[in-house]
Motif scaffolding. Structure first.
Motif, mmCIF file in Angstrom:
data_model
loop_
_atom_site.group_PDB
_atom_site.id
_atom_site.type_symbol
_atom_site.label_atom_id
_atom_site.label_comp_id
_atom_site.label_asym_id
_atom_site.label_seq_id
_atom_site.Cartn_x
_atom_site.Cartn_y
_atom_site.Cartn_z
ATOM 1 N N GLU A 1 1.436 2.730 -3.323
ATOM 2 C CA GLU A 1 0.494 3.564 -3.998
ATOM 3 C C GLU A 1 0.255 4.825 -3.605
ATOM 4 O O GLU A 1 0.004 5.832 -4.384
ATOM 5 C CB GLU A 1 -0.964 2.821 -3.886
ATOM 6 N N ILE A 2 0.459 4.955 -2.220
ATOM 7 C CA ILE A 2 0.408 6.248 -1.632
ATOM 8 C C ILE A 2 1.490 7.295 -2.016
ATOM 9 O O ILE A 2 1.305 8.406 -2.502
ATOM 10 C CB ILE A 2 0.563 6.129 -0.062
ATOM 11 N N ALA A 3 2.852 6.716 -2.006
ATOM 12 C CA ALA A 3 3.980 7.172 -2.289
ATOM 13 C C ALA A 3 3.772 7.868 -3.846
ATOM 14 O O ALA A 3 4.248 9.018 -4.269
ATOM 15 C CB ALA A 3 5.266 6.629 -2.228
ATOM 16 N N GLU A 4 3.391 6.933 -4.785
ATOM 17 C CA GLU A 4 3.267 7.359 -6.169
ATOM 18 C C GLU A 4 2.327 8.304 -6.370
ATOM 19 O O GLU A 4 2.526 9.079 -7.100
ATOM 20 C CB GLU A 4 2.843 6.145 -6.719
ATOM 21 N N GLU A 5 1.055 8.047 -5.583
ATOM 22 C CA GLU A 5 0.144 8.962 -5.866
ATOM 23 C C GLU A 5 0.700 10.654 -5.308
ATOM 24 O O GLU A 5 0.135 11.614 -5.905
ATOM 25 C CB GLU A 5 -1.122 8.888 -5.195
ATOM 26 N N THR A 6 1.170 10.532 -4.122
ATOM 27 C CA THR A 6 1.605 11.866 -3.604
ATOM 28 C C THR A 6 2.843 12.482 -4.738
ATOM 29 O O THR A 6 2.567 13.635 -4.878
ATOM 30 C CB THR A 6 2.379 11.647 -2.275
ATOM 31 N N ASN B 1 0.632 13.893 -7.774
ATOM 32 C CA ASN B 1 0.057 14.856 -7.421
ATOM 33 C C ASN B 1 0.881 16.194 -7.428
ATOM 34 O O ASN B 1 0.603 17.287 -7.671
ATOM 35 C CB ASN B 1 -0.954 14.752 -6.286
ATOM 36 N N ASP C 1 0.811 -1.086 0.073
ATOM 37 C CA ASP C 1 0.084 0.107 0.009
ATOM 38 C C ASP C 1 0.769 1.285 0.045
ATOM 39 O O ASP C 1 0.402 2.212 -0.375
ATOM 40 C CB ASP C 1 -0.794 0.053 1.206
ATOM 41 N N GLU C 2 2.127 1.373 0.401
ATOM 42 C CA GLU C 2 2.969 2.352 0.801
ATOM 43 C C GLU C 2 3.335 2.973 -0.630
ATOM 44 O O GLU C 2 3.373 3.901 -1.005
ATOM 45 C CB GLU C 2 4.335 1.712 1.218
#
Length: 106
Positions: free
Chosen positions: A84-89, A92, A81-82
């Motif tokens: 996905e969060i890092a990639e999205e951050t 964005n 899950d990390e």
């Protein structure tokens, strides 16, 4: 020790090396006489001398650094899950800044 120079400095240095026979000597002489122009003029004499004698590393651009970081995240965090969060951050943030980096968000 190899100093780090910018891509622009590398381009000028290599152009001067091919323009002058025995180029390194003349490049140093121009630097000592304060007649060296362009991006190379921003290098101090010892850094320039070290680059000519020992070779040099080329500084990564901010885009290259972000791409490397992005790829490193995939290597260490893929499938979690990390990532996905890092990639999205990252994506964005780049989009908000209006920056496109091949392999990241372009």
């Amino acid at each position: 020790m190899k100093p780090t120079i910018t891509k622009e400095q590398e381009a000028e240095l290599e152009a001067m090396r091919t323009s002058f026979p025995g180029g390194d000597k003349y490049i140093l002489m121009a630097a000592c006489d304060d007649v060296l122009g362009g991006k190379l003029a921003k290098l101090d004499l010892m850094t320039l001398a070290a680059a000519l004698v020992n070779g040099y590393e080329v500084e990564k651009t901010p885009e290259e650094k972000v791409r490397e970081y992005f790829e490193k995240l995939w290597t260490c965090c893929c499938g979690t899950d990390e990532i996905e969060i890092a990639e999205e951050t990252i994506i964005n943030t780049l989009n908000l800044l209006g920056i496109k980096i091949e392999g990241v968000n372009a």
